[in-house]
Design a protein around this motif. Structure first.
Motif, PDB file in Angstrom:
ATOM      1  N   THR A 132      -4.914   5.373 -49.576  1.00 33.03           N
ATOM      2  CA  THR A 132      -4.160   4.071 -49.342  1.00 33.03           C
ATOM      3  C   THR A 132      -3.947   3.660 -50.994  1.00 33.03           C
ATOM      4  O   THR A 132      -3.664   2.194 -50.944  1.00 33.03           O
ATOM      5  CB  THR A 132      -5.397   3.029 -48.749  1.00 33.03           C
ATOM      6  N   GLY A 133      -3.893   4.322 -51.637  1.00 29.86           N
ATOM      7  CA  GLY A 133      -3.200   3.968 -53.093  1.00 29.86           C
ATOM      8  C   GLY A 133      -1.748   3.649 -53.071  1.00 29.86           C
ATOM      9  O   GLY A 133      -1.211   2.788 -53.731  1.00 29.86           O
ATOM     10  N   THR A 134      -1.333   4.277 -52.145  1.00 26.90           N
ATOM     11  CA  THR A 134       0.201   4.146 -51.964  1.00 26.90           C
ATOM     12  C   THR A 134       0.531   2.896 -51.242  1.00 26.90           C
ATOM     13  O   THR A 134      -0.020   2.828 -49.967  1.00 26.90           O
ATOM     14  CB  THR A 134       0.959   5.449 -51.258  1.00 26.90           C
ATOM     15  N   LYS A 135       0.923   2.116 -51.650  1.00 29.85           N
ATOM     16  CA  LYS A 135       1.238   0.525 -50.910  1.00 29.85           C
ATOM     17  C   LYS A 135       2.353   0.704 -49.925  1.00 29.85           C
ATOM     18  O   LYS A 135       3.416   1.081 -50.225  1.00 29.85           O
ATOM     19  CB  LYS A 135       1.491  -0.394 -51.912  1.00 29.85           C
ATOM     20  N   ARG A 136       2.180  -0.030 -48.928  1.00 28.93           N
ATOM     21  CA  ARG A 136       3.282  -0.294 -47.988  1.00 28.93           C
ATOM     22  C   ARG A 136       3.894  -2.012 -48.254  1.00 28.93           C
ATOM     23  O   ARG A 136       2.958  -2.926 -48.394  1.00 28.93           O
ATOM     24  CB  ARG A 136       2.821  -0.626 -46.641  1.00 28.93           C
ATOM     25  N   GLY A 137       5.102  -1.913 -48.961  1.00 29.75           N
ATOM     26  CA  GLY A 137       5.640  -3.276 -49.327  1.00 29.75           C
ATOM     27  C   GLY A 137       6.560  -3.820 -48.161  1.00 29.75           C
ATOM     28  O   GLY A 137       6.393  -4.416 -47.075  1.00 29.75           O
ATOM     29  N   LEU A 163       0.158  -5.142 -65.483  1.00 24.35           N
ATOM     30  CA  LEU A 163      -0.085  -5.593 -64.308  1.00 24.35           C
ATOM     31  C   LEU A 163      -0.745  -6.966 -63.982  1.00 24.35           C
ATOM     32  O   LEU A 163      -1.589  -7.247 -64.853  1.00 24.35           O
ATOM     33  CB  LEU A 163      -1.123  -4.332 -63.535  1.00 24.35           C
ATOM     34  N   GLN A 164      -0.373  -7.396 -62.841  1.00 19.57           N
ATOM     35  CA  GLN A 164      -0.992  -8.797 -62.481  1.00 19.57           C
ATOM     36  C   GLN A 164      -1.891  -8.580 -61.205  1.00 19.57           C
ATOM     37  O   GLN A 164      -2.971  -8.446 -61.348  1.00 19.57           O
ATOM     38  CB  GLN A 164      -0.125  -9.718 -62.646  1.00 19.57           C
ATOM     39  N   CYS A 165      -1.254  -8.765 -60.153  1.00 16.49           N
ATOM     40  CA  CYS A 165      -1.946  -8.487 -58.948  1.00 16.49           C
ATOM     41  C   CYS A 165      -2.363  -7.000 -58.796  1.00 16.49           C
ATOM     42  O   CYS A 165      -3.092  -6.881 -57.971  1.00 16.49           O
ATOM     43  CB  CYS A 165      -1.162  -9.145 -57.814  1.00 16.49           C
ATOM     44  N   GLY A 166      -1.299  -6.229 -59.051  1.00 15.35           N
ATOM     45  CA  GLY A 166      -1.607  -4.592 -59.159  1.00 15.35           C
ATOM     46  C   GLY A 166      -1.001  -4.263 -57.961  1.00 15.35           C
ATOM     47  O   GLY A 166      -1.083  -2.911 -57.870  1.00 15.35           O
ATOM     48  N   PHE A 167      -0.299  -4.771 -56.984  1.00 10.85           N
ATOM     49  CA  PHE A 167       0.022  -4.130 -55.936  1.00 10.85           C
ATOM     50  C   PHE A 167       1.508  -3.229 -56.155  1.00 10.85           C
ATOM     51  O   PHE A 167       1.390  -2.002 -55.482  1.00 10.85           O
ATOM     52  CB  PHE A 167       0.747  -5.291 -54.905  1.00 10.85           C
ATOM     53  N   CYS A 168       2.221  -3.618 -57.080  1.00 11.31           N
ATOM     54  CA  CYS A 168       3.279  -2.725 -57.343  1.00 11.31           C
ATOM     55  C   CYS A 168       2.722  -1.749 -58.242  1.00 11.31           C
ATOM     56  O   CYS A 168       3.896  -0.579 -58.582  1.00 11.31           O
ATOM     57  CB  CYS A 168       4.452  -3.433 -57.967  1.00 11.31           C
ATOM     58  N   THR A 169       1.693  -1.594 -58.981  1.00 12.57           N
ATOM     59  CA  THR A 169       1.210  -0.673 -60.005  1.00 12.57           C
ATOM     60  C   THR A 169       1.262   0.724 -59.614  1.00 12.57           C
ATOM     61  O   THR A 169       1.860   1.623 -60.462  1.00 12.57           O
ATOM     62  CB  THR A 169      -0.135  -1.025 -60.716  1.00 12.57           C
ATOM     63  N   PRO A 170       0.822   1.142 -58.502  1.00 15.26           N
ATOM     64  CA  PRO A 170       0.842   2.398 -58.148  1.00 15.26           C
ATOM     65  C   PRO A 170       2.369   3.050 -58.279  1.00 15.26           C
ATOM     66  O   PRO A 170       2.611   4.326 -58.945  1.00 15.26           O
ATOM     67  CB  PRO A 170       0.257   2.694 -56.842  1.00 15.26           C
ATOM     68  N   GLY A 171       3.130   2.356 -57.636  1.00 19.03           N
ATOM     69  CA  GLY A 171       4.553   2.745 -57.659  1.00 19.03           C
ATOM     70  C   GLY A 171       5.177   2.646 -58.825  1.00 19.03           C
ATOM     71  O   GLY A 171       5.949   3.729 -59.348  1.00 19.03           O
ATOM     72  N   MET A 172       4.859   1.808 -59.808  1.00 21.01           N
ATOM     73  CA  MET A 172       5.390   1.624 -61.222  1.00 21.01           C
ATOM     74  C   MET A 172       4.827   2.736 -61.937  1.00 21.01           C
ATOM     75  O   MET A 172       5.620   3.322 -62.486  1.00 21.01           O
ATOM     76  CB  MET A 172       4.647   0.468 -61.809  1.00 21.01           C
ATOM     77  N   VAL A 173       3.662   3.219 -62.069  1.00 18.36           N
ATOM     78  CA  VAL A 173       2.996   4.213 -62.797  1.00 18.36           C
ATOM     79  C   VAL A 173       3.821   5.555 -62.375  1.00 18.36           C
ATOM     80  O   VAL A 173       3.992   6.361 -63.295  1.00 18.36           O
ATOM     81  CB  VAL A 173       1.627   4.290 -62.398  1.00 18.36           C
TER      82      VAL A 173
END
Lengths: 333, 159
Positions: free
Chosen positions: B36-41, B99-109
């Motif tokens: 679940t590290g990969t996020k659904r946006g 990172l702030q809320c961290g939701f985009c972070t996996p994709g960003m990294v």
């Protein structure tokens, strides 16, 4: 979360098998290349095929061959990123690379394909919405409804063609190859696009676009592509102008051509531009203004987006055309 | 509903599951493999939260079919570093506050990792272009760009 609808996925391993599947399932099948357009449309119920024919395992459709002697042939499955970073194409057919580089961002360019970009579904803010949203608005002429909200009373769909590559290929006089079980046919690109957001292309449901070809005689034309959008990346064009020309030793225009995208249901060449500019000096401001005016007059953006007013998009078409012609006259490709 | 056995190499291990034809790679990773590290946006390819690597290239898993990438190797954020040890890029995101809320972070990294594979020492403009398919709704782009440049060996910027 909007899930994907159920379908049967076919993974042909040859081009013959792929067109055979299209012939078998016709309107009930959709081709899947990069998936960046189709999978979004599937989620929104804009396409409802029972069969998806994936081209992921079909070999030989992703080659780019480019030489000043033989011209340019691009396999339809070539990714947009492979085109945008191709040094040979940049050298010989710069307008194509300039257009490719404006498409979305690197991740989507590495997924999306040249064939997929040319065959992009037309776009409209009444259409590119979820099923729930569209249902709440009584649907529209393009999908599930009977009335066009953009042009009430119109029997044509005004959704805008929003591909960036088409105008670049149009100014180079490109042809495409379409393959089906009935054989192959070559179609000049300017006859491929139809002026109806619903029918879109001169392509039967069993045909597969396999290749884009540009003649060697169009190599080393100077080229410019300008695109209007809200953000510097990611967005589809709200207006796009491609221009190409040969600037002769004496500084005169030859084989000049302009094409527009995103300002109507099809991309198209600005008719008359070549004749006006042929042999004139590249700094002839009167001629440049006449062509810019012509481009603006021929563009017909409608209220298919909330992002910008049609009048502004039209205004920018004229400015892009003027600046592109000036730029080609002033400096190299 | 048509189901078929799917075998994919994910983070170095061969994973198998019986998966319907219309399952997206994102759903396969999150629901079948519980990665679940990969996020659904956005679910329509416009936000980049679901970015994974496919043979080292960034890819949006929400608009990729699980059955559509046969024989390819998938890397998710769970496989970005070694077990118990974050990658240099992840450490740079932490040290630079990328990172702030961290939701985009996996994709960003992951998108940044793919960028550094292509361009080992990118300029600020190249980082911004390289991450242009990834949105950060906290708008913390400045520090994200800084983190990627630090990971690529750029000197620390003084405010």
């Amino acid at each position: 979360m909007i899930g994907l609808p159920s379908f049967r996925l076919h993974r042909p391993t040859s081009i013959e098998e792929a067109v055979g599947l299209l012939a078998e399932h016709r309107d009930d099948a959709k081709l899947l290349a990069g998936g960046t357009d189709l999978l979004v449309n599937l989620r929104h119920g804009l396409a409802t095929p029972s069969h998806i024919v994936s081209l992921a395992e079909v070999p030989g459709l992703d080659r780019i061959d480019c030489s000043p002697e033989h011209g340019l042939t691009i396999g339809a499955l070539s990714t947009l990123e492979s085109l945008a970073t191709h040094p040979g194409v940049e050298e010989s057919f710069p307008v194509v690379v300039r257009a490719a580089r404006t498409i979305s961002g690197p991740t989507l360019r590495a997924m999306g394909t040249v064939g997929g970009n040319l065959c992009l579904d037309t776009r409209c803010h009444w259409y590119n919405q979820s099923f729930f949203w569209r249902q709440a608005c009584g649907f529209c002429l393009k999908k599930d409804g009977t009335a066009c909200h953009v042009a009430p009373g119109s029997s044509l769909c005004w959704a805008a063609y929003s591909g960036d590559l088409a105008p670049a290929f149009l100014v180079l006089g490109a042809e495409i190859k379409l393959l089906s079980v009935r054989g192959e046919r070559r179609v000049p690109l300017d006859r491929f696009f139809l002026d109806d957001g619903l029918r879109k292309f001169d392509m039967a449901s069993d045909e597969l676009l396999t290749q884009v070809c540009v003649s060697a005689t169009r190599a080393h034309l100077r080229g410019v592509y300008s695109k209007l959008r809200i953000r510097g990346a990611l967005d589809y064009p709200l207006a796009g102008v491609a221009a190409a020309a040969r600037i002769a030793g004496g500084g005169t225009f030859h084989e000049a051509a302009l094409a527009l995208t995103a300002v109507g249901p099809r991309p198209f060449l600005v008719e008359g531009a070549t004749e006006i500019l042929e042999g004139l000096r590249a700094n002839d401001e009167d001629a440049i203004e006449r062509v810019a005016h012509l481009a603006r007059r021929l563009s017909n953006p409608m209220n298919t987006t909330w992002a910008m007013q049609p009048a502004y998009r039209r205004l920018r078409v004229g400015l892009f055309a003027r600046d592109a012609l000036r730029e080609m006259g002033e400096r190299g490709p | 509903m048509q189901k078929e056995a799917l075998r994919l190499r994910v983070n170095g291990s061969l994973r198998e599951a019986l998966v319907p034809h219309h399952r997206s790679l994102l759903d396969f990773l999150r629901d079948d493999l519980e990665l679940t590290g990969t996020k659904r946006g956005c679910d329509d390819g416009s936000c980049g939260a679901c970015t994974v690597l496919l043979d080292g290239c960034s890819r949006l898993s929400c608009i990729t079919l699980a059955h559509g990438v046969p024989g390819r190797s998938v890397t998710t954020i769970e496989g970005a570093g070694q077990p118990g040890r974050l990658s240099d890029l992840q450490l740079a995101f932490i040290s630079e506050g990328g990172l702030q809320c961290g939701f985009c972070t996996p994709g960003m990294v992951l998108a940044a990792g793919a960028l550094l594979q292509r361009i080992p020492h990118p300029s600020e403009e190249q980082v911004r272009e390289g991450l242009s398919n990834n949105s950060c709704r906290c708008t913390g782009y400045g520090r994200i760009v800084q983190a990627v440049r630090r990971a690529a060996g750029a000197p620390e910027e003084t405010p």
